[in-house]
Design a protein around this motif. Structure first.
Motif, PDB file in Angstrom:
ATOM      1  N   ARG A  60     -24.392  55.510 -11.362  1.00  0.00           N
ATOM      2  CA  ARG A  60     -24.389  55.851 -10.050  1.00  0.00           C
ATOM      3  C   ARG A  60     -23.048  55.292  -9.614  1.00  0.00           C
ATOM      4  O   ARG A  60     -22.507  56.064  -8.760  1.00  0.00           O
ATOM      5  CB  ARG A  60     -25.468  55.224  -9.471  1.00  0.00           C
ATOM      6  CG  ARG A  60     -26.952  55.977  -9.546  1.00  0.00           C
ATOM      7  CD  ARG A  60     -28.020  55.639  -8.905  1.00  0.00           C
ATOM      8  NE  ARG A  60     -28.264  54.006  -8.451  1.00  0.00           N
ATOM      9  CZ  ARG A  60     -29.135  53.764  -9.583  1.00  0.00           C
ATOM     10  NH1 ARG A  60     -29.927  54.288 -10.185  1.00  0.00           N
ATOM     11  NH2 ARG A  60     -29.398  52.001  -9.392  1.00  0.00           N
ATOM     12  N   ALA A  61     -22.661  54.023  -9.915  1.00  0.00           N
ATOM     13  CA  ALA A  61     -21.411  53.759  -9.228  1.00  0.00           C
ATOM     14  C   ALA A  61     -20.186  54.493  -9.782  1.00  0.00           C
ATOM     15  O   ALA A  61     -19.308  54.855  -8.940  1.00  0.00           O
ATOM     16  CB  ALA A  61     -21.095  52.214  -9.701  1.00  0.00           C
ATOM     17  N   PRO A  92     -28.353  52.673 -15.418  1.00  0.00           N
ATOM     18  CA  PRO A  92     -28.448  53.796 -14.285  1.00  0.00           C
ATOM     19  C   PRO A  92     -27.628  53.443 -13.278  1.00  0.00           C
ATOM     20  O   PRO A  92     -26.862  54.157 -12.436  1.00  0.00           O
ATOM     21  CB  PRO A  92     -29.948  53.833 -13.947  1.00  0.00           C
ATOM     22  CG  PRO A  92     -30.494  53.522 -15.162  1.00  0.00           C
ATOM     23  CD  PRO A  92     -29.770  52.390 -15.735  1.00  0.00           C
ATOM     24  N   ARG A  93     -27.654  52.183 -12.827  1.00  0.00           N
ATOM     25  CA  ARG A  93     -27.024  51.706 -11.629  1.00  0.00           C
ATOM     26  C   ARG A  93     -25.482  51.674 -11.886  1.00  0.00           C
ATOM     27  O   ARG A  93     -24.526  52.065 -11.117  1.00  0.00           O
ATOM     28  CB  ARG A  93     -27.153  50.332 -11.678  1.00  0.00           C
ATOM     29  CG  ARG A  93     -26.517  49.627 -10.171  1.00  0.00           C
ATOM     30  CD  ARG A  93     -26.914  48.228 -10.101  1.00  0.00           C
ATOM     31  NE  ARG A  93     -26.282  47.446  -9.229  1.00  0.00           N
ATOM     32  CZ  ARG A  93     -26.334  46.255  -8.332  1.00  0.00           C
ATOM     33  NH1 ARG A  93     -27.448  45.377  -9.494  1.00  0.00           N
ATOM     34  NH2 ARG A  93     -25.665  45.881  -7.793  1.00  0.00           N
ATOM     35  N   ASN A 101     -21.462  42.378 -17.593  1.00  0.00           N
ATOM     36  CA  ASN A 101     -21.922  42.780 -16.259  1.00  0.00           C
ATOM     37  C   ASN A 101     -20.808  42.428 -15.277  1.00  0.00           C
ATOM     38  O   ASN A 101     -20.454  43.361 -14.448  1.00  0.00           O
ATOM     39  CB  ASN A 101     -23.087  42.222 -15.668  1.00  0.00           C
ATOM     40  CG  ASN A 101     -24.265  43.064 -16.174  1.00  0.00           C
ATOM     41  OD1 ASN A 101     -24.607  44.456 -15.839  1.00  0.00           O
ATOM     42  ND2 ASN A 101     -25.446  42.387 -16.722  1.00  0.00           N
ATOM     43  N   ASN A 104     -27.764  47.381 -16.549  1.00  0.00           N
ATOM     44  CA  ASN A 104     -28.505  48.293 -15.864  1.00  0.00           C
ATOM     45  C   ASN A 104     -27.636  49.641 -16.029  1.00  0.00           C
ATOM     46  O   ASN A 104     -26.838  49.723 -15.061  1.00  0.00           O
ATOM     47  CB  ASN A 104     -28.485  47.834 -14.482  1.00  0.00           C
ATOM     48  CG  ASN A 104     -29.414  48.521 -13.618  1.00  0.00           C
ATOM     49  OD1 ASN A 104     -29.576  49.882 -14.013  1.00  0.00           O
ATOM     50  ND2 ASN A 104     -30.094  48.238 -12.529  1.00  0.00           N
ATOM     51  N   HIS A 128     -18.292  45.369 -13.758  1.00  0.00           N
ATOM     52  CA  HIS A 128     -17.936  45.404 -12.125  1.00  0.00           C
ATOM     53  C   HIS A 128     -16.641  45.343 -11.758  1.00  0.00           C
ATOM     54  O   HIS A 128     -16.059  46.107 -11.060  1.00  0.00           O
ATOM     55  CB  HIS A 128     -18.668  44.190 -11.568  1.00  0.00           C
ATOM     56  CG  HIS A 128     -18.549  44.061  -9.911  1.00  0.00           C
ATOM     57  ND1 HIS A 128     -19.008  44.807  -8.848  1.00  0.00           N
ATOM     58  CD2 HIS A 128     -17.714  43.350  -9.223  1.00  0.00           C
ATOM     59  CE1 HIS A 128     -18.714  44.323  -7.949  1.00  0.00           C
ATOM     60  NE2 HIS A 128     -17.962  43.599  -8.040  1.00  0.00           N
TER      61      HIS A 128
END
Length: 578
Positions: free
Chosen positions: A317-318, A313-314, A562, A311, A566
Motif C-alpha cells: 500500500r505504501a 500488504p502494508r 522492516n 507486513n 521504511h
C-alpha cells in the motif's frame, strides 16, 4: 553529441575545481588526507561536518574565487578550531547550534594570517557572494530569514572589524536596530575573546541562545520542519535549512568512499574504452544454477523472509501510494450531482422530480511504472548476500502487489583478474591504457515480463556465492537503463544496491586506480541529467553519495529489515515527485 560533450566538460570542470580546492585546504591546514567527493569534504574515508552555510558554493552559479574562498574557510576551520572543544561547548538545541557553529566559523576567519592577504580577500569575496545570493533567492523575505541573516552580518562585521557590504547595509538597518540592544553585550565580547576558543565559546553560547529565543517567537517551527525534510545533497549554498544537519557526521557504521582523478580517462578526452566485448554475456540466473540447488536456495530464502515478519500488504500500500496515479475508469451514472447525462434527460419528462440525471467520472489508482533493481554481485557483497536477497525478494513481491512492474538484475564479471580478455591483451603486446579489461557478466534474476511467482526461483539464485566476482558498475548501469528505456511504462525507476565503488583488478592495473570509478560518475550524471530514468542507490553499509545524488545508506547488518524497508519508502517518497 553536443549534450554528451557538455556533460563531460561539466564533470571535468567540477572535478578540477574540487581537486584544486582540496589541494589548497591540505596546504593551509597541514592535513594530507583531505579530499572532496560529491561536493562534500572527507578526511580519509570519513565525511566531515557541513560547517557553515556560506562554505558550500554552487558549481553551476559560482566562480572559482568563490570556491577558493570557501576552501580557505574550511582550511581555517580545520586548523584553528578544536572540534572536540566545539562539540563540548555547543548547545544541544538545533537552532542555537546553528548560530553557535556560524560564530565559530566567523572566529577562525578572523584569525587568517595577515601575511597571507590573498586568503582574506578570498574569504571576503566568497562571503559577499553568499550574502547577495541569499537575498536574490528571497530567503530573507520571512521574519525568520531576515533575523538570522542580520545576526550573521552583524557578528561577522564586529568580529572581523569589517563594515557590512554597502549593497546590503540599508536592507539590515531596521532589523539591526531592533536586535542590537538585545545581543549587544554578548556581541561586544566576541572580538575580544576571538584568540581563545574556550572563552569565545561562552559568549557565543549566550548569543546563540538569545537568537534562538527570538526565533522561537517567530517561525522556529517552520525552519525546523523545512530542515528535517532536506538531505545534505540538496542543501542550497544560501539555505539556513542546515539547522538539523550542521555538525552532524555520517554514523560510524556507514563507510565513505575514497576516490580521485583518472588521468587515463582525462587524457582520452573522457572517452571510456573497452579492450574487447568478445566474452561479455547476458545470462538468466536459472541457467547458472542446477535445479536442485535452486530448490534449496528458494527454501532457504523463504525461511529467511518468514523470519522477518514483514507486513507485505502494508508495504504494498505504501509503494502504491507513491508510485500509482489516478486514471479514468469509466462513468458512474444515475447520480444526483456531476455532469449532465444526456441519455437520462428523457426521464425528466416522465418524472419531473427525478434528480438522478448526472454522471461522474470514476478513477482508479494505477501504477504506470516499472522498477528495476540492479544488484552489485561483487566479491565484497558475499557477506551481505542473504540480507540483500531477502530485501530484493520482499520488494519485488510488494511491488507486484502494488501493480508495479519490476525486474531484478545483477552484474559481475565472468572471471577474476581479467580472464580471457586480459589474456588477449597480453597476446596483443600489452598496449597501453586498454580500457576495461575483463569479461562482463550481466545477470537477469527476474525480467519485467515474469511475475514474482514465476521468477521466485531465479531470485533465489542470488544466494549462490560463486557468482560474486568483480564489478564494472558504469556499464552495468548503462545496461539497466537501456532495458528500462525499451519498456512502455510512463515512469521508470532504477534502484542500485551496492556496497562500494567499481572494482576490477585487471582494468585498474592496466589503466589507473580510478578509471572505472570516474566512468561510473559520468554515467550517473548523464542519466540524471536526461531524466528519463530516476536513479536511486541503496548503499549496503556504504555512503554512495559521491556517485548518486539520490541515495541512502542501509545498515543491513544490525537494523531489522522492516526499518530498512521504511527507509527505502522514505527515500522514494522524498524524490519520486521532484
Amino acid at each position: 553529441m553536443s549534450t554528451h560533450n557538455n556533460v563531460q566538460r561539466q564533470v571535468r570542470h567540477q572535478q578540477r575545481v574540487e581537486q584544486l580546492c582540496a589541494a589548497a585546504i591540505r596546504a593551509l591546514s597541514g592535513e594530507t588526507d583531505l579530499h572532496f567527493r560529491g561536493q562534500r569534504l572527507y578526511r580519509g574515508r570519513k565525511v566531515l561536518p557541513l560547517f557553515a552555510p556560506h562554505l558550500h558554493p554552487d558549481s553551476d552559479k559560482d566562480d572559482f574565487t568563490t570556491f577558493r574562498g570557501a576552501a580557505d574557510g574550511l582550511a581555517l576551520r580545520l586548523s584553528l578550531s578544536d572540534a572536540a572543544l566545539h562539540r563540548q561547548k555547543a548547545p544541544d538545541e538545533p537552532v542555537a547550534y546553528l548560530i553557535f557553529d556560524l560564530l565559530e566559523q566567523i572566529r577562525v576567519e578572523s584569525l587568517a594570517d595577515p601575511a597571507m592577504p590573498g586568503v582574506a580577500r578570498n574569504l571576503e569575496y566568497s562571503f559577499k557572494q553568499w550574502s547577495l545570493a541569499f537575498l536574490n533567492a528571497q530567503l530573507a523575505d520571512s521574519e525568520t530569514g531576515i533575523l538570522l541573516y542580520t545576526v550573521v552580518q552583524m557578528c561577522r562585521s564586529r568580529v572581523l572589524a569589517k563594515p557590512v557590504p554597502d549593497a546590503i547595509e540599508d536592507f539590515l538597518e531596521s532589523t539591526r536596530a531592533g536586535i542590537g540592544p538585545l545581543i549587544g553585550a554578548s556581541l561586544a565580547q566576541l572580538r575580544r575573546c576571538r584568540h581563545a576558543q574556550s572563552s569565545y565559546a561562552m559568549h557565543a553560547w549566550v548569543l546563540a541562545r538569545q537568537v534562538a529565543d527570538m526565533l522561537s517567537a517567530a517561525e522556529t517551527d517552520e525552519i525546523s520542519s523545512r530542515a528535517q525534510g532536506e538531505d545534505s545533497e540538496d542543501i542550497e549554498r544560501a539555505a539556513f535549512s542546515l539547522v538539523m544537519q550542521v555538525g552532524k557526521e555520517v554514523p560510524e557504521r556507514v563507510s565513505s568512499i575514497s576516490s580521485g582523478r583518472s588521468l587515463v580517462l582525462e587524457e582520452a578526452a573522457d572517452v571510456y574504452q573497452v579492450f574487447t566485448h568478445a566474452y561479455d554475456r547476458e545470462v538468466h540466473a536459472r541457467d547458472l544454477v542446477r535445479a536442485s540447488e535452486l530448490d534449496d536456495y528458494r527454501q532457504r530464502l523463504d525461511q529467511a523472509v518468514a523470519a522477518q515478519g514483514i507486513n507485505l500488504p502494508r508495504l504494498a500500500r505504501a509503494l502504491k501510494a507513491l508510485l500509482a496515479q489516478p486514471t479514468f475508469d469509466g462513468w458512474e451514472i444515475a447520480q444526483e450531482e456531476g455532469l449532465i447525462d444526456g441519455r437520462r434527460l428523457t426521464q425528466l419528462i416522465a418524472s419531473p422530480t427525478e434528480r438522478r440525471l448526472f454522471k461522474r467520472q470514476q478513477q482508479q489508482a494505477q501504477a504506470d511504472c516499472v522498477v528495476s533493481l540492479l544488484v552489485d554481485c561483487s566479491g565484497s557483497m558475499r557477506e551481505h548476500v542473504q540480507a540483500v536477497s531477502v530485501l530484493v525478494d520482499v520488494l519485488t513481491r510488494a511491488l507486484e502487489m502494488a501493480g508495479v512492474v519490476s525486474e531484478v538484475l545483477g552484474f559481475t564479471t565472468g572471471a577474476w583478474s581479467g580472464g580471457r580478455a586480459q589474456r588477449d591483451w597480453q597476446r596483443a603486446g600489452r598496449p597501453a591504457h586498454p580500457g576495461r579489461l575483463n569479461e562482463l557478466c550481466h545477470i537477469v534474476f527476474k525480467d519485467a515480463k515474469t511475475s514474482w511467482r514465476q521468477g521466485r526461483s531465479g531470485i533465489s539464485a542470488m544466494l549462490k556465492a560463486d557468482l560474486f566476482r568483480e564489478s564494472v558498475d558504469g556499464e552495468a548501469l548503462e545496461w539497466a537503463c537501456e532495458r528500462l528505456a525499451n519498456r512502455e511504462e510512463a515512469r521508470k525507476l532504477l534502484i542500485v544496491v551496492s556496497d562500494g565503488c567499481p572494482m576490477d583488478g585487471a582494468t585498474q592495473l592496466a589503466n589507473d586506480a580510478f578509471y572505472l570509478d570516474n566512468h561510473l560518475q559520468q554515467v550517473v550524471l548523464q542519466h540524471e541529467q536526461r531524466g528519463e530514468v530516476l536513479i536511486f542507490a541503496l548503499g549496503v553499509g556504504m555512503d554512495l553519495s559521491p556517485y548518486y545524488s539520490r541515495c541512502h545508506a542501509l545498515d543491513l547488518a544490525s537494523a531489522p529489515l522492516n526499518a530498512s524497508l521504511h527507509e527505502i519508502v522514505a527515500l522514494l517518497g522524498r524524490r519520486v515527485w521532484r
